[in-house]
Design a protein around this motif. Structure first.
Motif, mmCIF file in Angstrom:
data_model
loop_
_atom_site.group_PDB
_atom_site.id
_atom_site.type_symbol
_atom_site.label_atom_id
_atom_site.label_comp_id
_atom_site.label_asym_id
_atom_site.label_seq_id
_atom_site.Cartn_x
_atom_site.Cartn_y
_atom_site.Cartn_z
ATOM 1 N N LEU A 23 63.382 45.729 60.469
ATOM 2 C CA LEU A 23 64.140 44.583 59.982
ATOM 3 C C LEU A 23 63.811 44.400 58.505
ATOM 4 O O LEU A 23 62.667 44.603 58.100
ATOM 5 N N SER A 24 64.799 44.032 57.725
ATOM 6 C CA SER A 24 64.584 43.750 56.304
ATOM 7 C C SER A 24 64.794 42.274 56.049
ATOM 8 O O SER A 24 65.748 41.675 56.546
ATOM 9 N N ALA A 66 58.170 32.459 71.520
ATOM 10 C CA ALA A 66 57.100 31.913 70.680
ATOM 11 C C ALA A 66 56.225 32.979 70.027
ATOM 12 O O ALA A 66 55.485 32.679 69.093
ATOM 13 N N GLN A 67 56.263 34.216 70.495
ATOM 14 C CA GLN A 67 55.349 35.245 70.006
ATOM 15 C C GLN A 67 56.102 36.299 69.218
ATOM 16 O O GLN A 67 57.068 36.888 69.709
ATOM 17 N N THR A 68 55.637 36.532 67.990
ATOM 18 C CA THR A 68 56.233 37.539 67.113
ATOM 19 C C THR A 68 55.136 38.377 66.497
ATOM 20 O O THR A 68 54.163 37.836 65.969
ATOM 21 N N THR A 115 57.774 32.281 55.190
ATOM 22 C CA THR A 115 58.792 31.448 55.842
ATOM 23 C C THR A 115 60.179 32.071 55.735
ATOM 24 O O THR A 115 61.012 31.897 56.621
ATOM 25 N N ARG A 116 60.432 32.811 54.665
ATOM 26 C CA ARG A 116 61.740 33.457 54.495
ATOM 27 C C ARG A 116 61.914 34.592 55.503
ATOM 28 O O ARG A 116 62.994 34.766 56.076
ATOM 29 N N LEU A 117 60.856 35.363 55.734
ATOM 30 C CA LEU A 117 60.923 36.424 56.735
ATOM 31 C C LEU A 117 61.061 35.818 58.127
ATOM 32 O O LEU A 117 61.837 36.298 58.950
ATOM 33 N N ARG A 118 60.321 34.745 58.393
ATOM 34 C CA ARG A 118 60.427 34.080 59.697
ATOM 35 C C ARG A 118 61.866 33.634 59.949
ATOM 36 O O ARG A 118 62.403 33.814 61.047
ATOM 37 N N ALA A 119 62.516 33.081 58.941
ATOM 38 C CA ALA A 119 63.910 32.653 59.083
ATOM 39 C C ALA A 119 64.819 33.845 59.354
ATOM 40 O O ALA A 119 65.741 33.757 60.178
ATOM 41 N N ILE A 148 63.955 36.623 60.868
ATOM 42 C CA ILE A 148 63.691 37.036 62.250
ATOM 43 C C ILE A 148 64.406 36.108 63.226
ATOM 44 O O ILE A 148 65.060 36.564 64.170
ATOM 45 N N GLU A 149 64.326 34.810 62.997
ATOM 46 C CA GLU A 149 64.977 33.857 63.898
ATOM 47 C C GLU A 149 66.495 34.046 63.904
ATOM 48 O O GLU A 149 67.122 33.986 64.961
ATOM 49 N N ARG A 150 67.085 34.299 62.732
ATOM 50 C CA ARG A 150 68.534 34.545 62.678
ATOM 51 C C ARG A 150 68.890 35.840 63.411
ATOM 52 O O ARG A 150 69.910 35.911 64.096
ATOM 53 N N ALA A 151 68.053 36.869 63.262
ATOM 54 C CA ALA A 151 68.316 38.148 63.934
ATOM 55 C C ALA A 151 68.262 37.985 65.448
ATOM 56 O O ALA A 151 69.068 38.577 66.171
ATOM 57 N N VAL A 152 67.341 37.171 65.941
ATOM 58 C CA VAL A 152 67.264 36.917 67.385
ATOM 59 C C VAL A 152 68.513 36.178 67.855
ATOM 60 O O VAL A 152 69.141 36.559 68.847
ATOM 61 N N ARG A 153 68.896 35.135 67.125
ATOM 62 C CA ARG A 153 70.092 34.363 67.525
ATOM 63 C C ARG A 153 71.352 35.216 67.506
ATOM 64 O O ARG A 153 72.252 35.049 68.324
#
Length: 76
Positions: A4-5, A21-23, A56-60, A62-67
């Protein structure tokens, strides 16, 4: 682990979502290209521990990729 980029700085990582909850994140080329980490280092200097805080930008990203279904949450 899935590649993922980051949408913000394009730093490439490997990600595994074992639960909502786990990444787990691996930085195969290091975190030098991460703009958020660079900003923290510029403001605060190098960390005093080996623990690297979350970007926090990478976390966002990742969350968008999951959704979006681009990154699966896998059962252990």
């Amino acid at each position: 682990m899935q590649p993922l980029s980051c949408e913000s700085c394009a730093t490439a990582v490997l990600v595994r979502k074992s639960s909502p909850a786990q990444t787990s994140v691996q930085w195969p080329d290091g975190a030098e290209g991460c703009t958020e980490f660079a900003e923290v280092l510029a403001a605060d200097g190098p960390p005093r521990t080996a623990v690297i805080p979350t970007c926090t930008r990478l976390r966002a990203t990742i969350e968008r990729a999951v959704r979006a279904g681009a990154l699966a949450v896998v059962d252990q």
